[in-house]
Enzyme design. Sequence first.
Site, PDB file in Angstrom:
ATOM      1  N   GLN A 100       0.851  -1.189   0.000  1.00  0.00           N
ATOM      2  CA  GLN A 100       0.000   0.000   0.000  1.00  0.00           C
ATOM      3  C   GLN A 100       0.886   1.238   0.000  1.00  0.00           C
ATOM      4  O   GLN A 100       1.663   1.431   0.931  1.00  0.00           O
ATOM      5  CB  GLN A 100      -0.880  -0.052   1.248  1.00  0.00           C
ATOM      6  CG  GLN A 100      -1.686   1.183   1.507  1.00  0.00           C
ATOM      7  CD  GLN A 100      -2.336   1.124   2.883  1.00  0.00           C
ATOM      8  OE1 GLN A 100      -2.940   0.134   3.257  1.00  0.00           O
ATOM      9  NE2 GLN A 100      -2.175   2.183   3.653  1.00  0.00           N
ATOM     10  N   SER A 120      -1.140   8.049  12.912  1.00  0.00           N
ATOM     11  CA  SER A 120      -0.398   7.992  14.177  1.00  0.00           C
ATOM     12  C   SER A 120      -1.349   8.022  15.374  1.00  0.00           C
ATOM     13  O   SER A 120      -2.521   8.380  15.251  1.00  0.00           O
ATOM     14  CB  SER A 120       0.558   9.181  14.265  1.00  0.00           C
ATOM     15  OG  SER A 120      -0.197  10.366  14.430  1.00  0.00           O
ATOM     16  N   GLU A 161      -8.361  -1.653   7.677  1.00  0.00           N
ATOM     17  CA  GLU A 161      -7.045  -1.621   8.312  1.00  0.00           C
ATOM     18  C   GLU A 161      -7.195  -1.442   9.820  1.00  0.00           C
ATOM     19  O   GLU A 161      -6.462  -2.016  10.601  1.00  0.00           O
ATOM     20  CB  GLU A 161      -6.216  -0.484   7.717  1.00  0.00           C
ATOM     21  CG  GLU A 161      -4.896  -0.307   8.451  1.00  0.00           C
ATOM     22  CD  GLU A 161      -3.895   0.505   7.668  1.00  0.00           C
ATOM     23  OE1 GLU A 161      -3.968   0.513   6.432  1.00  0.00           O
ATOM     24  OE2 GLU A 161      -3.030   1.113   8.311  1.00  0.00           O
ATOM     25  N   GLU A 166      -1.449  10.116  17.581  1.00  0.00           N
ATOM     26  CA  GLU A 166      -1.941  11.492  17.748  1.00  0.00           C
ATOM     27  C   GLU A 166      -3.124  11.760  16.813  1.00  0.00           C
ATOM     28  O   GLU A 166      -4.114  12.386  17.204  1.00  0.00           O
ATOM     29  CB  GLU A 166      -0.802  12.486  17.480  1.00  0.00           C
ATOM     30  CG  GLU A 166       0.281  12.507  18.552  1.00  0.00           C
ATOM     31  CD  GLU A 166       1.213  11.291  18.503  1.00  0.00           C
ATOM     32  OE1 GLU A 166       1.223  10.570  17.482  1.00  0.00           O
ATOM     33  OE2 GLU A 166       1.929  11.065  19.495  1.00  0.00           O
ATOM     34  N   SER A 196       5.108  -0.895   3.634  1.00  0.00           N
ATOM     35  CA  SER A 196       5.293  -2.236   4.201  1.00  0.00           C
ATOM     36  C   SER A 196       5.311  -3.268   3.077  1.00  0.00           C
ATOM     37  O   SER A 196       4.497  -3.177   2.149  1.00  0.00           O
ATOM     38  CB  SER A 196       4.159  -2.575   5.170  1.00  0.00           C
ATOM     39  OG  SER A 196       4.252  -1.776   6.316  1.00  0.00           O
TER      40      SER A 196
END
Lengths: 400, 332
Positions: A140, A379, A258, A381, A175
């Site tokens: 991806q 993330s 995901e 955050e 990845s």
Amino acid sequence: MTGSTGPERNAADAGQHLTADLPAYRRAVRAFIATEPGLKRWSHACYPSTEVHMSEHAALMAVLYRSGWNRYGWPDAAGGLGGDERHRAVLYDELSAAAVHIPEQQMLLETLGPALLRFASALAVQFLPAYLAGREWWAQCFSEPEAGSDLAALRCRARREGDTYVVSGQKIWTSHGATARRLICLVRNGSAESRHRGLSMLMVDADSPGLSIRPIALASGQNELAEVFFDDVVVPASRLLGRHDEGWHVAMYLLQFERAMYAWLSATVAARKLRELRDAILATTELPDGGVRRLGECYADIVTLKARSAETVRRLAAGDTVGPEASIDKVLLATAETSLHDLYRDLLPAQFLFGDTATASRWRDDWWYSRASTIMGGSAEVQRGIIADRVLLLPKERGS
Amino acid sequence: MNSPATGLDADSRKEIAASLRQLFEQRTESHDVATLLAEFGWADVLAEDPCAAINLLFHEQGRAVAGSRALDDVVLAQLPHIEATARRRAVVYPHPLGAVLSRPRDGALRGIVLGSLDDVEDAVIPHTRPDGTVAVAVTPAAELATAAVPLGGFDQHTGWRTISGSRTTDGHTVSIGPAWDLAVAAGRRALAAEILGVCDAARELVVAHASARMQFGRPIGSFQAVRHRLAEAEVAMAGARSVLGAAWQDPAGPSGVWTAMIAKLRAGHAQAVLMRHAVQTLGAMGLTRESPLHRYVERAAALDALLGGHRALTEAVGSALLGGTEADFELP
């Protein structure tokens, strides 16, 4: 290696029966795993490199495909045997419960497969069977050097020329990027200012002329990630997922899987690793202060993640759209992953820091990779921001 | 993963929750929760879908920071060994600071009752026998009443009382074996729901405050430091809700006792996370009696302590795992 209990040996109606009857499917998977001696190869295995890891796990995909078990949960037209997300979830649960690895490739299959089925069914029919069979896998490509948490700032250009797109630019933190056969790329077809509106999603072959891939070594030395360079790479417009300009929508659809399916898959793996860690602790003489409580805490983190993502899996299977609340699953996942790997590090410090066994080395590699759990896919955050805005409905941050 | 075919649907649950909320608002000294529930026809709701009913009742009780004897009913329903009578009974819960179970055989009885013993006839006292099995003694309350004193402490309004001292008679003792574990599990699910109810009310209060309170020309809820604290609390609460949901799926199943323990543990953990952030977010107001927040903080802490606080349970889970428990949470 063909399992004697594989569904291809059963009558077609037996397969249909397993599609409709989830507990029966679970029993059948369990029976297969218990009676298939070849699966030992993927129990407690350690791999010297990401490349070997991926190719070994591709062989496991092939076994699961031939015996039929990883085809449940995917439609017939795309190489599957029918059923829904719950079938996939049960397979992961049962493999992990039996201490067998889940093929690494399943991770991105969970992320990319549903989006392909939803937005490019012809591509799914063409390519998904090969993925399920372990003959190829995909990566991806979303992040860019200047577009991480702020994904809508991405700049990798896709110029429409007749029936093709010409792609130029760069992607990073991909990845499985170094071994993937195809790349699902979020690219900009609009102006730089068009933000999330001028984006499209393309499937690009990794061997396309003008495309080059450079592995990025993690601190562990493993090539888990890669960066990808596009130099006028020509991609047929038939490789679009969704429509021109619909890339952001496809990306958001994809992210719910995901944040949910991948979370469930990872939770079952974490439960397996915690049992492994428990056994390692029992084999040592002394547990550091607070060790028992830490173990209990980590277990509870994993159970919480499983309970939460089980609900989400059920919702996806029922056809619901999982909204911003999937960020809760993602935070629980990151919490469980970091707490598990910190636990090994803290409870078995001698092995973690200085152990020269393959197992110690794998835990070290995994510890580094676990640090990605609070970064990739949005993330920690960003996830907390989404929860604050869209679950708690707090006032927006200034500038957003 | 199949949801039960029968039981209350989402709309009925919403309606019942609203009725319960009203009911808790109407309660007075003379018209207590039990009376109001009887008038409402609670027995029918309970019969139709006991899991959903108990979950709703305790959640609303938590929201209202109310007290009742409902937990006794939940626990006693798991102890069919005790002869059914019309006598009103109160359960003597293990004192959070004492041993796991009250031990009247040693003569040193220490426990908690949810209210005054004046209006009950029997005290039901679980205890461990010398051979390790669990039994309950059913003792006339009159023989204990002198030792039941209001329990103050952090939460002054629980209405709970402590019992300590030695008993005058052994009463009627019944072996209950593993039923006590089931009774504790049922109590833990109810308490987890109650804790999460308290948390819901506290969360509403703190979100409203963070949205309304202006500093530096903007609501404090627009500052990332505040937003992330509250998001963290939401994650803890949502996780606890999911574990409790899983615990309700098959309470009588082989992992029912284990899952109930994790559910109580996570609810206790969630209240700890939420209350820490809530007190900070409310600023000085959070530590006064001017804001109702302190009542949520105190009640959640008291409920967390009953039938095993989250820290103690975490330790117990760790020990069980080291002892070889293979319990896993299967996708139901």
